[in-house]
Design an enzyme around this catalytic site. Structure first.
Site, mmCIF file in Angstrom:
data_model
loop_
_atom_site.group_PDB
_atom_site.id
_atom_site.type_symbol
_atom_site.label_atom_id
_atom_site.label_comp_id
_atom_site.label_asym_id
_atom_site.label_seq_id
_atom_site.Cartn_x
_atom_site.Cartn_y
_atom_site.Cartn_z
ATOM 1 N NE ARG A 212 -3.518 -2.389 2.527
ATOM 2 C CZ ARG A 212 -3.455 -3.249 3.533
ATOM 3 N NH1 ARG A 212 -2.754 -2.966 4.617
ATOM 4 N NH2 ARG A 212 -4.118 -4.375 3.487
ATOM 5 C CG PHE B 183 -10.767 -8.429 -5.610
ATOM 6 C CD1 PHE B 183 -11.720 -9.445 -5.643
ATOM 7 C CD2 PHE B 183 -10.138 -8.061 -6.785
ATOM 8 C CE1 PHE B 183 -12.029 -10.089 -6.842
ATOM 9 C CE2 PHE B 183 -10.436 -8.696 -7.985
ATOM 10 C CZ PHE B 183 -11.377 -9.715 -8.020
ATOM 11 C CG ASP C 91 -15.121 -6.841 -0.887
ATOM 12 O OD1 ASP C 91 -13.881 -6.921 -0.768
ATOM 13 O OD2 ASP C 91 -15.876 -7.804 -0.620
ATOM 14 C CG ASN D 202 -18.557 -10.998 -9.487
ATOM 15 O OD1 ASN D 202 -17.358 -10.798 -9.734
ATOM 16 N ND2 ASN D 202 -19.094 -12.195 -9.522
ATOM 17 C CG ASP E 228 -5.148 -7.649 -2.460
ATOM 18 O OD1 ASP E 228 -4.570 -8.723 -2.708
ATOM 19 O OD2 ASP E 228 -5.271 -7.184 -1.310
ATOM 20 C CB CYS F 196 -2.564 -13.854 -1.551
ATOM 21 S SG CYS F 196 -4.329 -14.112 -1.694
#
Ligand code: SAH
Length: 386
Positions: free
Chosen positions: A205, A220, A241, A268, A289, A329
């Site tokens: 960030r 996200f 989100d 979505n 993300d 991730c």
């Protein structure tokens, strides 16, 4: 002493620096769930001491090598060393990771600090058994106001452990205020995702703030991690989100942080990116993300298709000179695969992008060399060249 005998392949793996032995390399077991065991090689030599699990695909997690005993003093020293390391990082935040499992030589243990409170996760039978001792050590080392066990991740089921959330020490309120750089958050440690926040993105960030400008789209967003940090320098800012609860939190956090122009929408991202492209909306800064799309090896092809879809749409939505901060991730999608996906997205979108920074999880979540499983978060900062 309880013991486990491993095959010569298992022994080689340990000598190669990896702390895990898989079930197929375990030859003989004289131990119960959660015991600390001597690990014996095929020639009857003690290779070291480890945490044992009788249910997991990873029955052995090494703690020491050779004759070094794995006792309470060793665990305490490792906890203390992990905490001292974070002190030296001088992080500009009141919430960060104190113990990152394997990378702190405390496999399957997580300890996160949120102001005066600690959140712990014991992710194997071994650390679950040690948790009362570890709690006591943390109280002595850090004198926290409260310690919460967020023992609700699914991996605990693979260990035959129950999924629970419980206060282990002191008192842990329903909401705790923490600060990350200039941003403050109200965190629900009992119910928030992971241990409350996505602490591993803190430095990404910060890095994104070096480039963010103009109109921002944070996809996200969860509780607004990237959006809150970047909105102060982006006159227009939107966060997306799929979760109504997350969107409510983003709106609250936007007010609390004095960035009321940050608009949160419950959508979505896959559908929304397509709609925005069709409507001709364009941005100067976009963050992607998403949650881990590849939870296992079998889902990698689908995951890559998903990553490519959102990345190519985001590239098209960027103005020339705009930045895309794109993350994954999923441990199962490694840096090379992620990089190749970005190339394909650039080709298919006909958008030339330059790689400005290649990043990973923050320094409080270090990667143990030789243990690829500890390198899970990739974050590329790309610039649309024209
Ligand atoms: N960027 C955040 C962390 C993101 S976690 C931070 O810095 O803190 C992933 C988020 O994606 C979750 O909040 C989840 O609700 C959301 N999500 C998952 N699938 C989604 C989808 N298809 N569209 C929009 N949001 C989604």
């Amino acid at each position: 002493m309880k013991s486990v005998t491993v095959s010569s392949r298992g022994e080689q793996r340990i000598r190669g620096g990896h702390p895990w032995i898989y079930r197929a390399d375990v030859v003989d077991v004289d131990a119960g769930p959660g015991d600390i065991v001597a690990v014996i090689g095929p020639r009857r030599r003690t290779i070291g001491y480890a945490l044992f699990s009788d249910r997991s695909q990873i029955p052995i997690r090494m703690l020491t090598h050779g004759d070094t005993p794995a006792d309470a003093a060793l665990i305490r020293e490792r906890l203390s060393r992990a905490i001292r390391f974070r002190d030296t990082l001088a992080l500009d935040a009141t919430a960060y990771r104190l113990v990152h499992g394997e990378a702190d030589l405390l496999p399957s243990l997580v300890v996160d600090k949120y102001g005066d409170y600690l959140v712990v996760q014991a992710l194997s039978q071994g650390t679950d058994r040690l948790l009362p001792e570890i709690t006591q050590m943390l109280v002595e080392l850090l004198a926290p106001a409260g310690i919460l066990a967020r023992n609700d991740p699914k991996v605990r089921a693979l260990e035959g452990l129950e999924q629970t959330v419980q206060v282990l020490h002191g008192h842990v309120p329903d909401s705790v205020v923490v600060r990350e750089g200039p941003v403050s958050y109200d965190v629900d440690l009992h119910k928030g995702q992971k241990t409350g926040l996505f602490l591993d993105q803190r430095e990404n960030r910060e890095a994104a703030a070096r480039y963010a400008h103009g109109r921002l789209l944070d996809c996200f967003s969860y509780h607004g991690g990237f959006a809150l940090r970047l909105a102060r320098q982006c006159p227009e800012a939107e966060a997306l989100d799929i979760s109504a609860d997350a969107v409510r939190r983003i709106a609250e956090n936007a007010r609390r942080n004095g960035v009321p122009h940050l608009q949160a929408r419950e959508v979505n991202v896959f559908d929304e990116l397509r709609r925005l492209e069709k409507d001709g909306v364009r941005y100067d800064t976009i963050v992607l993300d998403p949650p881990a799309f590849a939870k296992n090896k079998a889902s990698v092809p689908n995951a890559l298709a998903g990553y490519k879809e959102i990345n190519l749409r985001a590239m098209r939505l960027l103005n020339p000179g705009g930045y895309l901060v794109t993350c994954s991730c999923s441990y199962n999608v490694n840096e090379e695969m992620f990089g190749e996906m970005v190339v394909q997205a650039s080709i298919d979108s006909h958008v030339p992008v330059a790689l400005v920074e290649k990043r990973m999880q923050g320094r409080d979540h270090p990667v143990l060399v030789g243990v690829p499983e500890t390198y899970y978060l990739k974050c590329f900062i790309l610039r649309r060249v024209e």
